[in-house]
Write a protein that holds these residues in place. Sequence first.
Motif, PDB file in Angstrom:
ATOM      1  N   PHE A  29       0.828  -1.213   0.000  1.00  0.00           N
ATOM      2  CA  PHE A  29       0.000   0.000   0.000  1.00  0.00           C
ATOM      3  C   PHE A  29       0.859   1.258   0.000  1.00  0.00           C
ATOM      4  N   HIS A  30       0.851   1.959  -1.112  1.00  0.00           N
ATOM      5  CA  HIS A  30       1.637   3.189  -1.237  1.00  0.00           C
ATOM      6  C   HIS A  30       0.822   4.428  -0.880  1.00  0.00           C
ATOM      7  N   HIS A  31      -0.525   4.327  -1.048  1.00  0.00           N
ATOM      8  CA  HIS A  31      -1.388   5.489  -0.772  1.00  0.00           C
ATOM      9  C   HIS A  31      -0.847   6.726  -1.485  1.00  0.00           C
ATOM     10  N   ASP A  32      -0.469   6.590  -2.733  1.00  0.00           N
ATOM     11  CA  ASP A  32       0.159   7.731  -3.414  1.00  0.00           C
ATOM     12  C   ASP A  32      -0.912   8.672  -3.967  1.00  0.00           C
ATOM     13  N   GLN A  33      -1.212   9.691  -3.189  1.00  0.00           N
ATOM     14  CA  GLN A  33      -2.310  10.587  -3.550  1.00  0.00           C
ATOM     15  C   GLN A  33      -2.046  11.313  -4.874  1.00  0.00           C
ATOM     16  N   MET A  34      -0.778  11.607  -5.169  1.00  0.00           N
ATOM     17  CA  MET A  34      -0.467  12.340  -6.407  1.00  0.00           C
ATOM     18  C   MET A  34      -0.740  11.485  -7.641  1.00  0.00           C
ATOM     19  N   SER A  35      -0.171  10.291  -7.677  1.00  0.00           N
ATOM     20  CA  SER A  35      -0.334   9.449  -8.874  1.00  0.00           C
ATOM     21  C   SER A  35      -1.698   8.772  -8.923  1.00  0.00           C
ATOM     22  N   GLY A  36      -2.359   8.693  -7.773  1.00  0.00           N
ATOM     23  CA  GLY A  36      -3.645   7.990  -7.734  1.00  0.00           C
ATOM     24  C   GLY A  36      -3.501   6.489  -7.598  1.00  0.00           C
ATOM     25  N   ILE A  37      -2.309   6.035  -7.317  1.00  0.00           N
ATOM     26  CA  ILE A  37      -2.095   4.591  -7.154  1.00  0.00           C
ATOM     27  C   ILE A  37      -2.122   4.229  -5.679  1.00  0.00           C
ATOM     28  N   TYR A  38      -3.157   3.474  -5.298  1.00  0.00           N
ATOM     29  CA  TYR A  38      -3.360   3.147  -3.886  1.00  0.00           C
ATOM     30  C   TYR A  38      -2.435   2.019  -3.457  1.00  0.00           C
ATOM     31  N   PHE A  39      -2.345   0.997  -4.292  1.00  0.00           N
ATOM     32  CA  PHE A  39      -1.371  -0.063  -3.990  1.00  0.00           C
ATOM     33  C   PHE A  39      -0.672  -0.491  -5.270  1.00  0.00           C
ATOM     34  N   ASP A  40       0.460  -1.080  -5.091  1.00  0.00           N
ATOM     35  CA  ASP A  40       1.281  -1.559  -6.206  1.00  0.00           C
ATOM     36  C   ASP A  40       0.705  -2.898  -6.673  1.00  0.00           C
ATOM     37  N   GLU A  41       0.180  -2.911  -7.879  1.00  0.00           N
ATOM     38  CA  GLU A  41      -0.551  -4.116  -8.300  1.00  0.00           C
ATOM     39  C   GLU A  41       0.326  -5.357  -8.424  1.00  0.00           C
ATOM     40  N   THR A  42       1.624  -5.165  -8.505  1.00  0.00           N
ATOM     41  CA  THR A  42       2.502  -6.353  -8.524  1.00  0.00           C
ATOM     42  C   THR A  42       2.603  -6.978  -7.134  1.00  0.00           C
ATOM     43  N   LYS A  43       2.108  -6.279  -6.121  1.00  0.00           N
ATOM     44  CA  LYS A  43       2.190  -6.790  -4.749  1.00  0.00           C
ATOM     45  C   LYS A  43       0.867  -7.356  -4.244  1.00  0.00           C
ATOM     46  N   LEU A  44      -0.030  -7.586  -5.176  1.00  0.00           N
ATOM     47  CA  LEU A  44      -1.288  -8.264  -4.859  1.00  0.00           C
ATOM     48  C   LEU A  44      -1.227  -9.679  -5.428  1.00  0.00           C
ATOM     49  N   HIS A  45      -1.609 -10.661  -4.596  1.00  0.00           N
ATOM     50  CA  HIS A  45      -1.568 -12.050  -5.044  1.00  0.00           C
ATOM     51  C   HIS A  45      -2.933 -12.695  -4.848  1.00  0.00           C
ATOM     52  N   ARG A  46      -3.572 -13.039  -5.952  1.00  0.00           N
ATOM     53  CA  ARG A  46      -4.820 -13.798  -5.834  1.00  0.00           C
ATOM     54  C   ARG A  46      -4.480 -15.207  -5.395  1.00  0.00           C
ATOM     55  N   LEU A  47      -5.334 -15.808  -4.598  1.00  0.00           N
ATOM     56  CA  LEU A  47      -5.004 -17.124  -4.075  1.00  0.00           C
ATOM     57  C   LEU A  47      -5.289 -18.232  -5.083  1.00  0.00           C
ATOM     58  N   ASP A  48      -6.463 -18.147  -5.721  1.00  0.00           N
ATOM     59  CA  ASP A  48      -6.886 -19.172  -6.684  1.00  0.00           C
ATOM     60  C   ASP A  48      -6.745 -20.588  -6.120  1.00  0.00           C
ATOM     61  N   HIS A  49      -7.207 -20.766  -4.904  1.00  0.00           N
ATOM     62  CA  HIS A  49      -7.145 -22.093  -4.273  1.00  0.00           C
ATOM     63  C   HIS A  49      -8.287 -22.976  -4.777  1.00  0.00           C
ATOM     64  N   ARG A  50      -7.942 -24.185  -5.205  1.00  0.00           N
ATOM     65  CA  ARG A  50      -8.969 -25.201  -5.516  1.00  0.00           C
ATOM     66  C   ARG A  50      -8.521 -26.502  -4.879  1.00  0.00           C
ATOM     67  N   GLY A  51      -9.135 -26.862  -3.796  1.00  0.00           N
ATOM     68  CA  GLY A  51      -8.709 -28.067  -3.082  1.00  0.00           C
ATOM     69  C   GLY A  51      -9.872 -29.014  -2.896  1.00  0.00           C
ATOM     70  N   LYS A  52      -9.690 -29.973  -2.000  1.00  0.00           N
ATOM     71  CA  LYS A  52     -10.740 -30.960  -1.775  1.00  0.00           C
ATOM     72  C   LYS A  52     -11.949 -30.333  -1.069  1.00  0.00           C
ATOM     73  N   HIS A  53     -11.652 -29.450  -0.088  1.00  0.00           N
ATOM     74  CA  HIS A  53     -12.753 -28.901   0.710  1.00  0.00           C
ATOM     75  C   HIS A  53     -13.160 -27.494   0.303  1.00  0.00           C
ATOM     76  N   PHE A  54     -12.244 -26.749  -0.301  1.00  0.00           N
ATOM     77  CA  PHE A  54     -12.525 -25.338  -0.555  1.00  0.00           C
ATOM     78  C   PHE A  54     -12.072 -24.892  -1.946  1.00  0.00           C
ATOM     79  N   ALA A  55     -12.837 -23.953  -2.509  1.00  0.00           N
ATOM     80  CA  ALA A  55     -12.409 -23.242  -3.713  1.00  0.00           C
ATOM     81  C   ALA A  55     -12.541 -21.755  -3.397  1.00  0.00           C
TER      82      ALA A  55
END
Lengths: 449, 449
Positions: free
Chosen positions: B183-209
């Motif tokens: 989270f950069h909270h960069d008010q000037m550029s309008g970029i709240y977080f660095d999108e390369t630092k977000l990781h979707r989980l995409d978990h698909r297992g026996k009990h949970f997706a």
Amino acid sequence: MTAQPGPARRRELHLNAFLKPPGEFLAAWRHPNAAADAGVNIRHVIELARTAERARFDAVFFADLVGVPFADQEVLSRVSVVNDSFEPTTLIAALATATSRIGLIATASTTYNEPYHLARTFASLDHISGGRAGWNLVTSLSDAEARNFGLDRHVDHELRYERAAEFFAVVTGLWDSFDDDAFHHDQMSGIYFDETKLHRLDHRGKHFAVTGPLNIARPPQGRPVIVQAGSSDRGRALAASVADVVFTQHADLAGAQAFYADLKATARAAGRDPDHVVVLPGLSTIVGRTLDEAEDRFDRLTSLLDPRVALADLAYWLGGVDLAAHPLDGPLPDLPPSNQSQSAQRAIVERARAGGLTIRQLAQQRARDVRTVVGTPETIADHIQEWFEGRGADGFNVIFPYLPDTLDDFATLVIPELRRRGLFRTEYTGRTLRDNLGLPRPPSRWALP
Amino acid sequence: MTAQPGPARRRELHLNAFLKPPGEFLAAWRHPNAAADAGVNIRHVIELARTAERARFDAVFFADLVGVPFADQEVLSRVSVVNDSFEPTTLIAALATATSRIGLIATASTTYNEPYHLARTFASLDHISGGRAGWNLVTSLSDAEARNFGLDRHVDHELRYERAAEFFAVVTGLWDSFDDDAFHHDQMSGIYFDETKLHRLDHRGKHFAVTGPLNIARPPQGRPVIVQAGSSDRGRALAASVADVVFTQHADLAGAQAFYADLKATARAAGRDPDHVVVLPGLSTIVGRTLDEAEDRFDRLTSLLDPRVALADLAYWLGGVDLAAHPLDGPLPDLPPSNQSQSAQRAIVERARAGGLTIRQLAQQRARDVRTVVGTPETIADHIQEWFEGRGADGFNVIFPYLPDTLDDFATLVIPELRRRGLFRTEYTGRTLRDNLGLPRPPSRWALP
Ligand SMILES: Cc1cc2nc3c(=O)[nH]c(=O)nc-3n(C[C@H](O)[C@H](O)[C@H](O)COP(=O)(O)O)c2cc1C
Ligand SMILES: Cc1cc2nc3c(=O)[nH]c(=O)nc-3n(C[C@H](O)[C@H](O)[C@H](O)COP(=O)(O)O)c2cc1C
């Protein structure tokens, strides 16, 4: 429950503070006075709640999504609230011990929760806060939320309202597990509660099988205050039958009056006292000492919004449409009925058609939302008075474009003006949120009439 | 995660306050000094937490059941906690704003929850409390709980530990959705977080997706502290691989030492630093200025327990056995393996066999539980020192038979004695619960080594 007409009482104006730190406007966090990390800054949120309490708002309210709304990471990375906010039930629990009189309302979904957990959580919140808790019952919105709970697509609109009705019946049934006077705590005899005053639920329905009992006493309010904000036909029907407070959105007074009259009539037809359904349209305000100052503030705020975010938000509220497949300077295409919010989709489509707007114009216009009343304390008080006295509203769900400024302004400029007009309380008169909203405490389903 | 041996540091004694207002003893509420309504009396619970904080306990802890344990209403109506207590996550949220340094641990089930909700709730609690949250991971116990969630019988022991392991992987994966510095909270550029630092989980297992991401920043502690209290083979294996803190129960030092050595070895074999698994046996105490005074207090307390309740509790911990089908003055029959707590069942059966006890004697003896150390501040400190220095314990899960007295006594009599012996802190040294427990902050799974 049948209607219990009480002695005639003066209609009172109710104000809910819809807090979405750092503000409802999607680029609020870019405002120099906003706390950019407000979504997870507990000291900041406590200060907001205390400001609302000092101003004698009926309640503070927190919305909720169980997932992030935008798939496009470039868009997502430019917004704050949906990425980084407290979970609302834990948040209002924390606020309960940091405030003393104001109501505390949290949103929770009937589509992706279990009624036993939800009944406990809100009963616990009501006990913790001494009768100040409220539950905004939602059915959740998007496929992205469904995908956090094992589904590929969001549950069908019709089916999730059906589930919501059964969910509500289970939750209220669990709240009535113990009669109000069940607990004797008789240290001498060793009898903690009177076993004839315990009722197992033994619910077996289409969506749920729940035996009960709930392992907590009946909530101090009997039931936490129930808020509902769905405005589709199914949403209205649910609101008329179960909601204590209804949030709604209208572009003009005539629309608000029609909704208000319809909802009160439906509630009456369902055997309820229409005065016990508090209708609160959304009211977003930007206050200035002069109209020019207010307009300047609004311009400054709206200039902060990235057009890509505005477009993604439009696509989202249209029901998750892929707008990239259509020319931006062309008209809105015909759309299949939304499986998210049908009422939100309808309102946007009507606006596009009425104004003959292109997709780009529509996205821009929504950013400068017509619902935002930009004015002086006097003109905003005029608006409130007109809608309240004209029976378009029992009060307002006050939405703050950016925080803390627009809350501070509302509290220090608009509310005093409402008080000068005799429209708003100077002190809390009740002990519970129900008391302050003028709502009776519902008897248990097991209570003798 | 591989073991990261740090510089050698002095072993520190850790104390967790296992609060179960009005006390762990089933008839605690009948004690004249107890607050009979303690389970839902927020002011009372805040006072208990503040007492524990003043005494510099590492944490306060709240157990949880998602249902009532006894089917027999006559028995149920004679007990307090299980019928009328706060839900623990909302409770510790409320305590977060009423305390400032002490850790706050809540129990939540992996069998009847969704990992997305649980990950959010505990991330939110960790943010609200500034890094003081802990999660006691349980798999729930009885059929009565299952019946509040659409099932007739509790999920099989084996299967629910399998689900727990996958649940834990999903929850920790969701906590790592955003990198610590996303989270950069960069008010000037309008970029709240660095999108390369977000990781979707995409978990698909026996009990949970579960797709993710979680809609909240990584918890201040990286992960809230993980507590585990299952002691069956499956329970120990889970504890050795994921737990930061392990609660356990032992009748004597030799048993505690064996468990301690085994768990540390298993953790080491799993690539973990054994110092980063804090083993806390339960310790229930009744303190008197003299041994006679302590014994008197204990007798007075135990005399309050109705034999029917003692018997029902025995049947419950044996795995939900119908003891009425067997002569009370005969021996414990052979029992099928418990689907509740296998370790609890085993401990009771061993005790019955070792003492040659009848069912009635067993129920009576459990009421005067061998785990309760009845003594003076000195003898109790001796016990603590012996177990700690003998490596049967890294500290204790201190259980309070009735509240507030036994907490007050422990805080004002036993803890000063421990300090005189140089065994316990006088001030909190860390900022987070992990700091105070001597545990490192776990790196994100996405962090470069
Ligand atoms: C003021 C307001 C607040 C709302 N807050 C939430 C919310 O926090 N979470 C959510 O999932 N839906 C929220 N909604 C959506 C509705 O509650 C409802 O579930 C949705 O509009 C779909 O129902 P409908 O098709 O009946 O309109 C909100 C709506 C309004 C008007
Ligand atoms: C000190 C202690 C506290 C516990 N607290 C809870 C609790 O609050 N809720 C629960 O469902 N189980 C609780 N348990 C039970 C265990 O966490 C575990 O789920 C149970 O013993 C079954 O596992 P096992 O067969 O591995 O022993 C507790 C156990 C101990 C020793």
